[in-house]
Design an enzyme around this catalytic site. Structure first.
Site, PDB file in Angstrom:
ATOM      1  N   THR A  43     -34.301  -2.213  34.240  1.00 45.72           N
ATOM      2  CA  THR A  43     -32.911  -1.779  34.257  1.00 45.72           C
ATOM      3  C   THR A  43     -32.635  -0.944  35.491  1.00 45.72           C
ATOM      4  O   THR A  43     -33.528  -0.304  36.041  1.00 45.72           O
ATOM      5  CB  THR A  43     -32.566  -0.932  33.008  1.00 45.72           C
ATOM      6  OG1 THR A  43     -33.416   0.201  32.949  1.00 45.72           O
ATOM      7  CG2 THR A  43     -32.676  -1.754  31.736  1.00 45.72           C
ATOM      8  N   GLU A 125     -27.517   1.856  31.395  1.00 45.70           N
ATOM      9  CA  GLU A 125     -28.688   1.136  31.891  1.00 45.70           C
ATOM     10  C   GLU A 125     -28.322  -0.340  31.998  1.00 45.70           C
ATOM     11  O   GLU A 125     -28.033  -0.988  30.998  1.00 45.70           O
ATOM     12  CB  GLU A 125     -29.866   1.333  30.944  1.00 45.70           C
ATOM     13  CG  GLU A 125     -30.273   2.793  30.796  1.00 45.70           C
ATOM     14  CD  GLU A 125     -31.449   2.967  29.858  1.00 45.70           C
ATOM     15  OE1 GLU A 125     -32.420   2.202  29.965  1.00 45.70           O
ATOM     16  OE2 GLU A 125     -31.380   3.886  29.022  1.00 45.70           O
TER      17      GLU A 125
END
Length: 189
Positions: A43, A125
């Site tokens: 991420t 994220e």
């Protein structure tokens, strides 16, 4: 468009208010080091204060849209992380245009506290649906939010979390391939 999980929200044929929400360029910062290392799903973490207020006010959960990375000309540096794995800030220096790293890419992301990990602060994220060969901490990312997939959930196991994230990716890819959503790729150019 329908989905198969009981907690998924119906996704309209095209974005509906409050979407689309478009960010400016946001810094990619070091997160907790779990996406790649623990989940196998890397991420890009964005400081929540850098996104528009409309995005900060969204319900905690999983969203989708498009994103584009820009590298920055800065000297590389290393930063320690709480988990004792140093983070290399290379500002996107090693990204490759020939690999499509700077293309507008589909993205699925969470906004929330990630209850499985008991986070204390709200985070954003993003998982860019693309195979990168290097990390790109310190680069910048512009993205839009086009829709909502599901609420944030807690999980009994890491495997259940990974399974749902992979289903989120499938849903996002399917929706973002439609003409009604592809139209919004230009917002992040």
């Amino acid at each position: 468009m329908t989905s198969s999980r009981p907690f998924d929200k119906p996704i309209p044929k095209s974005p509906e208010k409050p979407f689309p929400i478009v960010t400016g360029l946001c810094d990619i910062v070091s997160g907790f080091g779990r996406g790649s290392a623990e989940l196998g799903i890397p991420t890009a973490n964005i400081p929540i204060e850098q996104v528009p207020e409309a995005a900060r006010d969204l319900e905690q959960g999983v969203y989708f849209g498009y994103a584009r990375i820009e590298s920055i000309k800065r000297e590389e540096r290393t930063e320690p992380r709480d988990n004792h794995r140093d983070v290399e800030y290379n500002y996107g220096k090693y990204l490759e245009p020939s690999n499509g790293d700077f293309d507008v890419l589909p993205v699925v992301f969470s906004i929330g506290l990630n209850p499985f990990y008991h986070n204390k602060h709200r985070t954003i994220e993003l998982h860019l649906i693309h195979k990168f060969t290097r990390d790109f901490y310190g680069a910048q990312l512009k993205f839009n939010i086009l829709g909502y997939i599901r609420p944030e959930l807690d999980y009994a196991t890491k495997e259940a979390l990974i399974d749902d994230i992979n289903k989120d990716i499938i849903i996002a890819k399917r929706v973002l391939q439609t003409d009604e959503y592809r139209y919004f790729m230009e917002q992040v150019m």
